[in-house]
Write a protein that holds these residues in place. Structure first.
Motif, PDB file in Angstrom:
ATOM      1  N   SER A  58      -8.412 -16.402  -9.025  1.00  0.00           N
ATOM      2  CA  SER A  58      -7.649 -15.390  -8.288  1.00  0.00           C
ATOM      3  C   SER A  58      -6.731 -14.605  -9.217  1.00  0.00           C
ATOM      4  O   SER A  58      -6.346 -15.076 -10.277  1.00  0.00           O
ATOM      5  CB  SER A  58      -6.827 -16.044  -7.175  1.00  0.00           C
ATOM      6  N   ASN A  59      -6.418 -13.408  -8.774  1.00  0.00           N
ATOM      7  CA  ASN A  59      -5.497 -12.517  -9.470  1.00  0.00           C
ATOM      8  C   ASN A  59      -4.782 -11.739  -8.368  1.00  0.00           C
ATOM      9  O   ASN A  59      -5.229 -10.669  -7.967  1.00  0.00           O
ATOM     10  CB  ASN A  59      -6.246 -11.590 -10.427  1.00  0.00           C
ATOM     11  N   ALA A  60      -3.694 -12.300  -7.855  1.00  0.00           N
ATOM     12  CA  ALA A  60      -3.021 -11.753  -6.684  1.00  0.00           C
ATOM     13  C   ALA A  60      -2.540 -10.324  -6.904  1.00  0.00           C
ATOM     14  O   ALA A  60      -2.061  -9.970  -7.974  1.00  0.00           O
ATOM     15  CB  ALA A  60      -1.837 -12.638  -6.312  1.00  0.00           C
ATOM     16  N   SER A  61      -2.705  -9.521  -5.846  1.00  0.00           N
ATOM     17  CA  SER A  61      -2.189  -8.154  -5.836  1.00  0.00           C
ATOM     18  C   SER A  61      -1.867  -7.806  -4.392  1.00  0.00           C
ATOM     19  O   SER A  61      -2.357  -8.440  -3.469  1.00  0.00           O
ATOM     20  CB  SER A  61      -3.205  -7.169  -6.420  1.00  0.00           C
ATOM     21  N   ASN A  62      -1.030  -6.801  -4.198  1.00  0.00           N
ATOM     22  CA  ASN A  62      -0.652  -6.379  -2.860  1.00  0.00           C
ATOM     23  C   ASN A  62      -1.364  -5.068  -2.542  1.00  0.00           C
ATOM     24  O   ASN A  62      -1.107  -4.057  -3.193  1.00  0.00           O
ATOM     25  CB  ASN A  62       0.859  -6.183  -2.771  1.00  0.00           C
ATOM     26  N   PRO A  63      -2.218  -5.057  -1.499  1.00  0.00           N
ATOM     27  CA  PRO A  63      -2.921  -3.826  -1.147  1.00  0.00           C
ATOM     28  C   PRO A  63      -2.042  -2.831  -0.387  1.00  0.00           C
ATOM     29  O   PRO A  63      -2.432  -1.682  -0.209  1.00  0.00           O
ATOM     30  CB  PRO A  63      -4.066  -4.320  -0.260  1.00  0.00           C
ATOM     31  N   GLY A  64      -0.865  -3.259   0.095  1.00  0.00           N
ATOM     32  CA  GLY A  64       0.012  -2.373   0.856  1.00  0.00           C
ATOM     33  C   GLY A  64      -0.400  -2.282   2.310  1.00  0.00           C
ATOM     34  O   GLY A  64       0.407  -2.478   3.201  1.00  0.00           O
ATOM     35  N   THR A  65      -1.662  -1.973   2.555  1.00  0.00           N
ATOM     36  CA  THR A  65      -2.202  -1.911   3.908  1.00  0.00           C
ATOM     37  C   THR A  65      -3.500  -2.696   3.955  1.00  0.00           C
ATOM     38  O   THR A  65      -4.333  -2.571   3.067  1.00  0.00           O
ATOM     39  CB  THR A  65      -2.482  -0.446   4.329  1.00  0.00           C
ATOM     40  N   ILE A  66      -3.636  -3.487   4.980  1.00  0.00           N
ATOM     41  CA  ILE A  66      -4.876  -4.225   5.227  1.00  0.00           C
ATOM     42  C   ILE A  66      -5.596  -3.509   6.356  1.00  0.00           C
ATOM     43  O   ILE A  66      -4.990  -3.193   7.381  1.00  0.00           O
ATOM     44  CB  ILE A  66      -4.575  -5.686   5.598  1.00  0.00           C
ATOM     45  N   GLU A  67      -6.875  -3.245   6.147  1.00  0.00           N
ATOM     46  CA  GLU A  67      -7.683  -2.550   7.148  1.00  0.00           C
ATOM     47  C   GLU A  67      -8.509  -3.555   7.934  1.00  0.00           C
ATOM     48  O   GLU A  67      -8.941  -4.580   7.392  1.00  0.00           O
ATOM     49  CB  GLU A  67      -8.622  -1.545   6.468  1.00  0.00           C
TER      50      GLU A  67
END
Length: 91
Positions: A58-67
């Motif tokens: 894993s390489n965590a990141s924040n997408p901001g919005t989940i669709e």
């Protein structure tokens, strides 16, 4: 990743959904686990999740919005399928 496995099918209660896999180590490791049959739990009235038997890179990141329709890895062993769109602070 092998181009022949860039899309996989998810079946939920008799309905089929195509999932486009990202071109990364996590998606390749997940694809190697397929086929996979599991029961998923409900959370927040917007997602289903299941803890996998093994960890994935894993390489965590924040997408901001989940669709709605997004499939993501939470941590290194929790597969999450979202069925509602929403903003998020999760990484």
């Amino acid at each position: 990743m092998n181009p022949s496995i860039s899309t996989v099918m998810l079946s939920v209660e008799g309905h089929q959904f195509a999932i486009d896999l990202a071109d990364n180590e996590t998606a390749a490791a997940f694809a190697a686990m397929l086929p996979l049959q599991t029961e998923m739990s409900e959370l927040n009235r917007n997602e289903k999740y299941v803890y996998l038997d093994s960890s994935l890179p894993s390489n965590a990141s924040n997408p901001g919005t989940i669709e709605a329709g997004d499939v993501m890895l939470y941590g290194n062993n929790c597969l999450v399928v979202f069925y509602e769109s929403h903003a998020t602070s999760y990484a």
